[in-house]
Design a protein around this motif. Sequence first.
Motif, PDB file in Angstrom:
ATOM      1  N   VAL A  69      -1.369  -7.104 -11.606  1.00  0.00           N
ATOM      2  CA  VAL A  69      -1.413  -6.454 -10.293  1.00  0.00           C
ATOM      3  C   VAL A  69      -0.505  -5.226 -10.346  1.00  0.00           C
ATOM      4  N   PRO A  70      -1.077  -4.026 -10.265  1.00  0.00           N
ATOM      5  CA  PRO A  70      -0.249  -2.821 -10.392  1.00  0.00           C
ATOM      6  C   PRO A  70       0.690  -2.649  -9.187  1.00  0.00           C
ATOM      7  N   PRO A  71       1.787  -1.907  -9.366  1.00  0.00           N
ATOM      8  CA  PRO A  71       2.788  -1.758  -8.305  1.00  0.00           C
ATOM      9  C   PRO A  71       2.204  -1.296  -6.976  1.00  0.00           C
ATOM     10  N   ALA A  72       1.292  -0.328  -7.005  1.00  0.00           N
ATOM     11  CA  ALA A  72       0.749   0.183  -5.745  1.00  0.00           C
ATOM     12  C   ALA A  72       0.017  -0.921  -4.980  1.00  0.00           C
ATOM     13  N   ALA A  73      -0.648  -1.817  -5.723  1.00  0.00           N
ATOM     14  CA  ALA A  73      -1.362  -2.913  -5.063  1.00  0.00           C
ATOM     15  C   ALA A  73      -0.380  -3.879  -4.407  1.00  0.00           C
ATOM     16  N   ILE A  74       0.780  -4.090  -5.033  1.00  0.00           N
ATOM     17  CA  ILE A  74       1.789  -4.999  -4.456  1.00  0.00           C
ATOM     18  C   ILE A  74       2.290  -4.447  -3.113  1.00  0.00           C
ATOM     19  N   GLY A  75       2.618  -3.159  -3.090  1.00  0.00           N
ATOM     20  CA  GLY A  75       3.107  -2.547  -1.851  1.00  0.00           C
ATOM     21  C   GLY A  75       2.036  -2.537  -0.768  1.00  0.00           C
ATOM     22  N   HIS A  76       0.798  -2.220  -1.182  1.00  0.00           N
ATOM     23  CA  HIS A  76      -0.328  -2.217  -0.245  1.00  0.00           C
ATOM     24  C   HIS A  76      -0.514  -3.598   0.367  1.00  0.00           C
ATOM     25  N   LYS A  77      -0.545  -4.585  -0.511  1.00  0.00           N
ATOM     26  CA  LYS A  77      -0.908  -5.927  -0.091  1.00  0.00           C
ATOM     27  C   LYS A  77       0.143  -6.554   0.822  1.00  0.00           C
ATOM     28  N   ASP A 112       8.636   3.232  -7.119  1.00  0.00           N
ATOM     29  CA  ASP A 112       7.978   4.329  -6.398  1.00  0.00           C
ATOM     30  C   ASP A 112       6.488   4.041  -6.210  1.00  0.00           C
ATOM     31  N   GLY A 113       5.877   3.480  -7.244  1.00  0.00           N
ATOM     32  CA  GLY A 113       4.449   3.152  -7.146  1.00  0.00           C
ATOM     33  C   GLY A 113       4.196   2.116  -6.058  1.00  0.00           C
ATOM     34  N   MET A 114       5.062   1.134  -6.001  1.00  0.00           N
ATOM     35  CA  MET A 114       4.947   0.079  -4.992  1.00  0.00           C
ATOM     36  C   MET A 114       5.065   0.674  -3.587  1.00  0.00           C
ATOM     37  N   MET A 115       6.064   1.528  -3.399  1.00  0.00           N
ATOM     38  CA  MET A 115       6.250   2.139  -2.079  1.00  0.00           C
ATOM     39  C   MET A 115       5.091   3.098  -1.771  1.00  0.00           C
ATOM     40  N   GLY A 116       4.535   3.708  -2.805  1.00  0.00           N
ATOM     41  CA  GLY A 116       3.366   4.571  -2.593  1.00  0.00           C
ATOM     42  C   GLY A 116       2.202   3.780  -2.010  1.00  0.00           C
ATOM     43  N   GLY A 117       1.992   2.570  -2.532  1.00  0.00           N
ATOM     44  CA  GLY A 117       0.931   1.703  -1.999  1.00  0.00           C
ATOM     45  C   GLY A 117       1.191   1.338  -0.550  1.00  0.00           C
ATOM     46  N   TRP A 118       2.447   1.044  -0.239  1.00  0.00           N
ATOM     47  CA  TRP A 118       2.838   0.736   1.147  1.00  0.00           C
ATOM     48  C   TRP A 118       2.532   1.918   2.069  1.00  0.00           C
ATOM     49  N   PHE A 119       3.041   3.094   1.698  1.00  0.00           N
ATOM     50  CA  PHE A 119       2.948   4.234   2.613  1.00  0.00           C
ATOM     51  C   PHE A 119       1.504   4.704   2.800  1.00  0.00           C
ATOM     52  N   ALA A 120       0.683   4.568   1.755  1.00  0.00           N
ATOM     53  CA  ALA A 120      -0.722   4.979   1.899  1.00  0.00           C
ATOM     54  C   ALA A 120      -1.400   4.131   2.976  1.00  0.00           C
ATOM     55  N   LEU A 121      -1.166   2.817   2.944  1.00  0.00           N
ATOM     56  CA  LEU A 121      -1.793   1.951   3.953  1.00  0.00           C
ATOM     57  C   LEU A 121      -1.131   2.150   5.317  1.00  0.00           C
ATOM     58  N   ALA A 122       0.188   2.293   5.332  1.00  0.00           N
ATOM     59  CA  ALA A 122       0.907   2.490   6.605  1.00  0.00           C
ATOM     60  C   ALA A 122       0.409   3.749   7.298  1.00  0.00           C
ATOM     61  N   SER A 123       0.136   4.782   6.535  1.00  0.00           N
ATOM     62  CA  SER A 123      -0.305   6.016   7.174  1.00  0.00           C
ATOM     63  C   SER A 123      -1.732   5.860   7.714  1.00  0.00           C
ATOM     64  N   ARG A 124      -2.575   5.086   7.005  1.00  0.00           N
ATOM     65  CA  ARG A 124      -3.949   4.887   7.497  1.00  0.00           C
ATOM     66  C   ARG A 124      -3.958   4.236   8.883  1.00  0.00           C
ATOM     67  N   TYR A 125      -3.027   3.299   9.127  1.00  0.00           N
ATOM     68  CA  TYR A 125      -3.024   2.600  10.414  1.00  0.00           C
ATOM     69  C   TYR A 125      -1.852   3.016  11.306  1.00  0.00           C
ATOM     70  N   GLU A 126      -1.183   4.108  10.926  1.00  0.00           N
ATOM     71  CA  GLU A 126      -0.064   4.643  11.715  1.00  0.00           C
ATOM     72  C   GLU A 126       0.976   3.581  12.039  1.00  0.00           C
ATOM     73  N   VAL A 127       1.397   2.879  11.005  1.00  0.00           N
ATOM     74  CA  VAL A 127       2.430   1.858  11.143  1.00  0.00           C
ATOM     75  C   VAL A 127       3.767   2.489  10.774  1.00  0.00           C
ATOM     76  N   ALA A 128       4.716   2.510  11.710  1.00  0.00           N
ATOM     77  CA  ALA A 128       6.029   3.117  11.467  1.00  0.00           C
ATOM     78  C   ALA A 128       6.945   2.118  10.763  1.00  0.00           C
ATOM     79  N   LEU A 129       7.540   2.538   9.661  1.00  0.00           N
ATOM     80  CA  LEU A 129       8.539   1.703   8.987  1.00  0.00           C
ATOM     81  C   LEU A 129       9.863   1.912   9.705  1.00  0.00           C
ATOM     82  N   VAL A 130      10.300   0.906  10.462  1.00  0.00           N
ATOM     83  CA  VAL A 130      11.489   1.087  11.309  1.00  0.00           C
ATOM     84  C   VAL A 130      12.729   0.372  10.777  1.00  0.00           C
ATOM     85  N   GLY A 131      12.577  -0.409   9.729  1.00  0.00           N
ATOM     86  CA  GLY A 131      13.754  -1.082   9.216  1.00  0.00           C
ATOM     87  C   GLY A 131      13.450  -1.795   7.934  1.00  0.00           C
TER      88      GLY A 131
END
Lengths: 345, 345
Positions: A69-77, A112-131
């Motif tokens: 499971v690549p890092p971006a998939a971990i952050g996304h998932k 960085d790859g993991m966080m990239g997966g997170w932010f790509a999905l967060a931006s699609r659904y406009e989810v703010a990382l607040v903490g």
Amino acid sequence: MTTPPEQTVADLGEHALIERIRARVPAAPSWVALGMGDDAAVIEPARNRAEVVTTDALVEGVHFDRAYVPPAAIGHKALAVNLSDLAAMGAEPRAALLSIVLPGAMSVADFDGMMGGWFALASRYEVALVGGNIARSPGPLVLDVTAIGSVKPRRALTRRGARPGDGIYVSGTVGAAAAGRFARRSGAGGADAREAGGEGLAACEARFLQPDPRVRLGLLLGRTAVASSCVDLSDGFADAVRQVAAGSQVGAEIDGDAVPIPDAARRWFEERERLDAFEAAVSGGEDYELLFTVPARRQRALTAVLRLAGGLACTRVGTVTADRTLVVVRRGARTPLAGGFAHFR
Amino acid sequence: MTTPPEQTVADLGEHALIERIRARVPAAPSWVALGMGDDAAVIEPARNRAEVVTTDALVEGVHFDRAYVPPAAIGHKALAVNLSDLAAMGAEPRAALLSIVLPGAMSVADFDGMMGGWFALASRYEVALVGGNIARSPGPLVLDVTAIGSVKPRRALTRRGARPGDGIYVSGTVGAAAAGRFARRSGAGGADAREAGGEGLAACEARFLQPDPRVRLGLLLGRTAVASSCVDLSDGFADAVRQVAAGSQVGAEIDGDAVPIPDAARRWFEERERLDAFEAAVSGGEDYELLFTVPARRQRALTAVLRLAGGLACTRVGTVTADRTLVVVRRGARTPLAGGFAHFR
């Protein structure tokens, strides 16, 4: 943000990693009064809405293996599984908190790859990382997420509202993620997958690695009050049916021949794993589709909802019954519904 | 809920453990529209309040060792560190979500003890457990908590409001938790502790094992607008001063001789660890006291607040400066403020 490939997260340390994340956080929406960087975040609740909160963790060696499971998939998932829970409630996602328990030897590039997966999905659904929080792990990588959404009071979808006679529906397909997981684990990913299973198997792998939570469908089912109950397929189709039945104190008759199992998944289960494809598909977790029930008088409204849901297929797979058993009918034969994905044992 | 002593959490499985927790959850307050047991919880925001959210994890082998931290202390502390973050914002705690990553070999008795520690503290501050998750751990025990509180808009305490001339105060004592951790680790806990360090050391151990978050003090400091900034001592006194200085773009002059280090802690640092007691105390984390700044014109109001705070001592330990350095004055000598507890490295 380029770093030597061999640099580890332990080389950087907690504060530098947090700064690395903060540098990627987009401008906060106006309702975030105070974002990351203090003891806690301050957010303004959505007007005339109740708040929906959920937490779910991904644990290395239990829910994923970094070997396939690549890092971006971990952050996304990690985010997707929580957005899926909000979707199952009919809630609109707003914010998330991310707690990472991090092995020191992980490379900064993978982080960085993991966080990239997170932010790509967060931006699609406009989810703010607040903490969030970063702690060192003496063992596995753990991503623990709390997601916060909003819903109109009394429009939240629960597991409690199914009534005898309601139709049972599932979005997308069933068993794709399990087949994708098997395929990734066997090393038949990427180019090999196309040979072994064709494009269908690649889609199963994508569903396993980067599930798209059914946010829009959940929102529509809740707002229109089309669904009488709803649950996501985190622990598999059979488990989802069981949850709705238990929550609503009803039973279900599932039309096994109607359950939408992708051909590629069916072939993989039968030919590679020597499994009964139906049993494997309904027991395999991680599909992150929605299972929902619709009263007969709302089925015409459902057609309108599905038009708005952006082409996502939903299939009727059964009927809620007053008799509190769970039955599957396959090629005319009635059997009890088995299966369910046990996270713990 | 009695079980054979040798029974493990893996024997019970995820669903039975969740049921075990649910059985102990007290009746939910009226603002919990839907508690545990669905895909997510639904809560009504407090009227005319902003919401304060924070997350923090406790990781076995990093933040605690089960060899010298009993189960009840682990459960207590996982919630306490998050309530401390809410206190530092001046927020009133309302709800929490608990995500447990659990080694299968843990005994059910220890699991129950851990949850007992959680529920005892949760009941003291009326914190509703509205959601959670249990996953299997192939390694350490991890407790990851999200706490949700409420605060009047624009009354949240932050790290940003300190101004030159403000007094710097700390609640309780500094270094107690670090000394308590050393003492527990050395095996001098319990009856031994009383011999080695007297009642004072027992109090240090209690502060390490079961810190009482300064919820009431934080609330009062926020509501009365007495404090211009506030932070908790999770990562130590020196780190707290640094956070406020960085957040407010100011400096600080600390009166080292005024920092309230308990005698028993001082003795332990010097005699047992051969450490400079001041350096050890200000660098040691986990005190979970509050560090806050008070403008000169609010110092009389502070006296009234402290009377309401239930006898919790607060000590003036320095002054905010325009010059952005961090200085300690000890017995007339000026040195830079060192220390800070690094969670990650």
